[in-house]
Design an enzyme around this catalytic site. Sequence first.
Site, PDB file in Angstrom:
ATOM      1  N   ASN A   1       0.867  -1.178   0.000  1.00  0.00           N
ATOM      2  CA  ASN A   1       0.000   0.000   0.000  1.00  0.00           C
ATOM      3  C   ASN A   1       0.907   1.231   0.000  1.00  0.00           C
ATOM      4  OD1 ASN A   1      -1.748   2.089   0.537  1.00  0.00           O
ATOM      5  ND2 ASN A   1      -2.826   1.043   2.188  1.00  0.00           N
TER       6      ASN A   1
ATOM      7  N   ARG B   1      -2.420  -1.925  -3.570  1.00  0.00           N
ATOM      8  CA  ARG B   1      -3.597  -1.079  -3.406  1.00  0.00           C
ATOM      9  C   ARG B   1      -3.461   0.089  -4.371  1.00  0.00           C
ATOM     10  NH1 ARG B   1      -4.946   3.539   0.612  1.00  0.00           N
ATOM     11  NH2 ARG B   1      -7.153   3.773   0.179  1.00  0.00           N
TER      12      ARG B   1
ATOM     13  N   HIS C   1     -12.696   3.522  -0.622  1.00  0.00           N
ATOM     14  CA  HIS C   1     -12.769   2.498   0.424  1.00  0.00           C
ATOM     15  C   HIS C   1     -13.469   1.239  -0.096  1.00  0.00           C
ATOM     16  CE1 HIS C   1     -12.761   5.788   3.792  1.00  0.00           C
ATOM     17  NE2 HIS C   1     -11.536   5.335   3.586  1.00  0.00           N
TER      18      HIS C   1
ATOM     19  N   ARG D   1     -11.366  15.984   7.037  1.00  0.00           N
ATOM     20  CA  ARG D   1     -12.142  16.437   5.877  1.00  0.00           C
ATOM     21  C   ARG D   1     -13.553  16.827   6.280  1.00  0.00           C
ATOM     22  NH1 ARG D   1     -10.700  11.169   3.099  1.00  0.00           N
ATOM     23  NH2 ARG D   1      -8.571  11.487   2.375  1.00  0.00           N
TER      24      ARG D   1
ATOM     25  N   GLU E   1      -8.481  -4.885   4.638  1.00  0.00           N
ATOM     26  CA  GLU E   1      -8.261  -4.543   3.236  1.00  0.00           C
ATOM     27  C   GLU E   1      -7.102  -5.341   2.643  1.00  0.00           C
ATOM     28  OE1 GLU E   1      -8.686  -0.455   4.815  1.00  0.00           O
ATOM     29  OE2 GLU E   1      -9.220   0.073   2.763  1.00  0.00           O
TER      30      GLU E   1
END
Length: 402
Positions: free
Chosen positions: A11, A83, A172, A236, A379
């Site tokens: 990743n 990823r 996601h 965010r 993940e």
Amino acid sequence: MTAQTRVLVLNSGSSSLKYQLIDMTGPTPGADRPARGIVERIGEPQARGGVPDHAAALRTVGEELAAAGHGLDSPDLLAIGHRAVHGGTRFTEPVLVDDGVLAEMEKLVPLAPLHNPANIAGIRVARELRPDLPQVAVFDTAFHATLPEHAWRYALDTATADAHAIRRYGFHGTSHAYVSRATARLLGRDPADPGDFHVIVLHLGNGASVSAVAGGRCVETSMGMTPLEGLVMGTRSGDLDPAVVFHLAREAGMDTDAIDTLLNKRSGLVGLCGDNDMREIGRRIAEGDERAALAFDVYVHRIRKYVGAYTAVLGRVDALAFTAGVGENSAAVREASLRGLGGLGIELDSVRNAVRGSAPRVVSAPSSRVAVAVVPTDEELEIATQTRDLVRGGGSAPPPPG
Ligand code: ADP
């Protein structure tokens, strides 16, 4: 000959490279992870513990793997799974990387200027180190490729939107795919063929997003063209009147980059109260801190709105699954988000909800029409599974779009 049983999952972020070596044999693939780690501060001076670039970071990963007895040259490596953040409309499934794929990923950089270049750099370096190994890219947007057009299309002038690839992509996706299937399994469904199982997945980490999944297919999700839309996140803003941007430009004299930074890095929980870690916010609330309490209220109010909206989108909800750092660990967020939703058939069991654990579990009351579950995301395992399935051909691929 050694059996090729292991997938190395990489990743590559802009400043860090995370890795996991995952063994895919045995009754529960992924139970054995011989090595994992993170190389941080990519691009920072060596004096501060940094490494110059992604090539150096991957060399460090290679050294750490070798030191653990699992060097990158190891014959039991089946493939490397990467990823990848933004697949645009081009990549709706995992893909075996070749020069053509890398060129197409380059074309998507304007859609994800922070993330995609790092992903591409990681893939290039890994290919140089092991040119003989299959390299697979698994895209964060792919699971959302099944969104119907009325969900992915913004109500903008169509010609302008299409000319600039402006639409909802969602992110996601690897997590939403994994958790929606794990929730089906937890509730006694066949994850590969969940029938008309309807689940709302709440991925609440530092970034946060929610998706509505019907029969294994994603039909709605809260992140948009970029990961900025939707829920309140660590830094965010999530949903906002777009006119705020014009106002900031005209009245506050901010330029595009300054507004980008404000909305992506200085908003959300950190903007509201100065902290983005829910544990710290919890501590401050316990001490009577009003700013922290308000940040928490804004955060859970947004989740409630989405739970209601996605209940309407799905028409009927079988399960609601909480995942990622906040979703898995904060009983307070789960409780406050769902309080008073008995009218929607959602009743949390306060005792079950308060129990900590690392296994998937049901936290709703027996009388709750909607099962509420806490389902840890994984993940890396999802990337390793999709990588293995693609390399081996067949296996449990996600349902095709269409
Ligand atoms: P990322 O998006 O970086 O992968 P994670 O899914 O790891 O994020 O979530 C990180 C966030 O989870 C932290 O910022 C923190 O707010 C939250 N978190 C982690 N542990 C706990 C906990 N025990 N209680 C409440 N929140 C937690």
